[in-house]
Write a protein that holds these residues in place. Structure first.
Motif, PDB file in Angstrom:
ATOM      1  N   LEU A 131       0.831  -1.204   0.000  1.00  0.00           N
ATOM      2  CA  LEU A 131       0.000   0.000   0.000  1.00  0.00           C
ATOM      3  C   LEU A 131       0.865   1.253   0.000  1.00  0.00           C
ATOM      4  CD1 LEU A 131      -2.601  -1.127   2.704  1.00  0.00           C
ATOM      5  CD2 LEU A 131      -2.521  -1.714   0.275  1.00  0.00           C
ATOM      6  N   ASN A 132       0.330   2.298  -0.605  1.00  0.00           N
ATOM      7  CA  ASN A 132       1.072   3.556  -0.649  1.00  0.00           C
ATOM      8  C   ASN A 132       0.989   4.290   0.691  1.00  0.00           C
ATOM      9  OD1 ASN A 132       2.590   5.595  -1.888  1.00  0.00           O
ATOM     10  ND2 ASN A 132       0.752   6.795  -2.301  1.00  0.00           N
ATOM     11  N   ASP A 133       1.978   5.084   0.961  1.00  0.00           N
ATOM     12  CA  ASP A 133       1.919   6.051   2.056  1.00  0.00           C
ATOM     13  C   ASP A 133       2.777   7.242   1.640  1.00  0.00           C
ATOM     14  OD1 ASP A 133       4.742   5.988   3.318  1.00  0.00           O
ATOM     15  OD2 ASP A 133       4.236   3.850   3.238  1.00  0.00           O
TER      16      ASP A 133
HETATM   17  N1  TYC Z   1       4.538   7.516  -1.864  1.00  0.00           N
HETATM   18  C1  TYC Z   1       5.888   7.279  -1.405  1.00  0.00           C
HETATM   19  C2  TYC Z   1       6.721   8.553  -1.634  1.00  0.00           C
HETATM   20  O1  TYC Z   1       6.316   9.435  -2.374  1.00  0.00           O
HETATM   21  C3  TYC Z   1       6.555   6.117  -2.108  1.00  0.00           C
HETATM   22  C4  TYC Z   1       5.906   4.804  -1.815  1.00  0.00           C
HETATM   23  C5  TYC Z   1       5.673   3.911  -2.842  1.00  0.00           C
HETATM   24  C6  TYC Z   1       5.526   4.465  -0.540  1.00  0.00           C
HETATM   25  C7  TYC Z   1       5.098   2.674  -2.612  1.00  0.00           C
HETATM   26  C8  TYC Z   1       4.954   3.233  -0.251  1.00  0.00           C
HETATM   27  O2  TYC Z   1       4.205   1.126  -1.052  1.00  0.00           O
HETATM   28  C9  TYC Z   1       4.746   2.354  -1.302  1.00  0.00           C
HETATM   29  N2  TYC Z   1       7.873   8.607  -1.010  1.00  0.00           N
END
Ligand code: TYC
Length: 119
Positions: free
Chosen positions: A45-47
Motif C-alpha cells: 500500500l502507498n503512504d
Molecule cells: N509515496 C511514497 C513517496 O512518495 C513512495 C511509496 C511507494 C511508498 C510505494 C509506499 O508502497 C509504497 N515517497
C-alpha cells in the motif's frame, strides 16, 4: 516425496465381486474432485513517508523482481494506492507480508503490506 495426482484424472477403483460374477474384477471410472489450492496475492500500500528506493529494494528482495520490474510496481503503488507484488499459497503469502512489515519496522518506515485471496 508423495506422488501428486493431477485434478480431473480418472482413477480406476475395484468393485467387490458378487457371488455370480465368476470372481471377475470390475474397474469403475470415478472423476476425482480435487480443486487447486486457493492462491493469495500480496499487495503493498502507498503512504506519504516511505522512500521510493526502500520500496524498490523490498520488492526486489522479497518478491524476487529485477530492478526494472520492482520500480514499475513501486510506481504503480505510488500512483494507484496499491499493487500486487506476487501471488502465492496462503502460507507463503503470509510469510511475505511478515517479512515486509518486519523490514519496514526495522527501518522505521510506515510501509503497509496485506494479503488476500485471489478473485
Ligand atoms: N509515496 C511514497 C513517496 O512518495 C513512495 C511509496 C511507494 C511508498 C510505494 C509506499 O508502497 C509504497 N515517497
Amino acid at each position: 516425496m508423495a506422488t501428486k495426482i493431477p485434478p480431473k484424472t480418472v482413477q480406476p477403483t475395484t468393485k467387490p465381486s458378487t457371488p455370480d460374477d465368476g470372481g471377475s474384477v470390475v474397474l469403475e471410472r470415478r472423476t476425482q474432485k480435487v480443486k487447486p489450492p486457493q492462491m493469495h496475492q500480496v499487495l503493498m500500500l502507498n503512504d506519504d513517508y516511505t522512500p521510493m528506493e526502500f520500496v524498490v529494494v523490498v520488492i526486489q528482495e522479497f518478491f524476487s523482481k529485477d530492478r526494472e520490474t520492482a520500480t514499475q510496481i513501486m510506481l504503480k503503488i505510488h500512483l494507484d494506492g496499491k499493487a500486487v507484488c506476487g501471488v502465492y499459497s496462503k502460507d507463503v503469502a503470509a510469510t511475505k507480508v511478515d517479512q515486509v512489515l518486519e523490514a519496514a519496522k526495522q527501518s522505521g518506515h510506515p510501509l503497509q503490506c496485506i494479503s488476500e485471496p485471489v478473485e
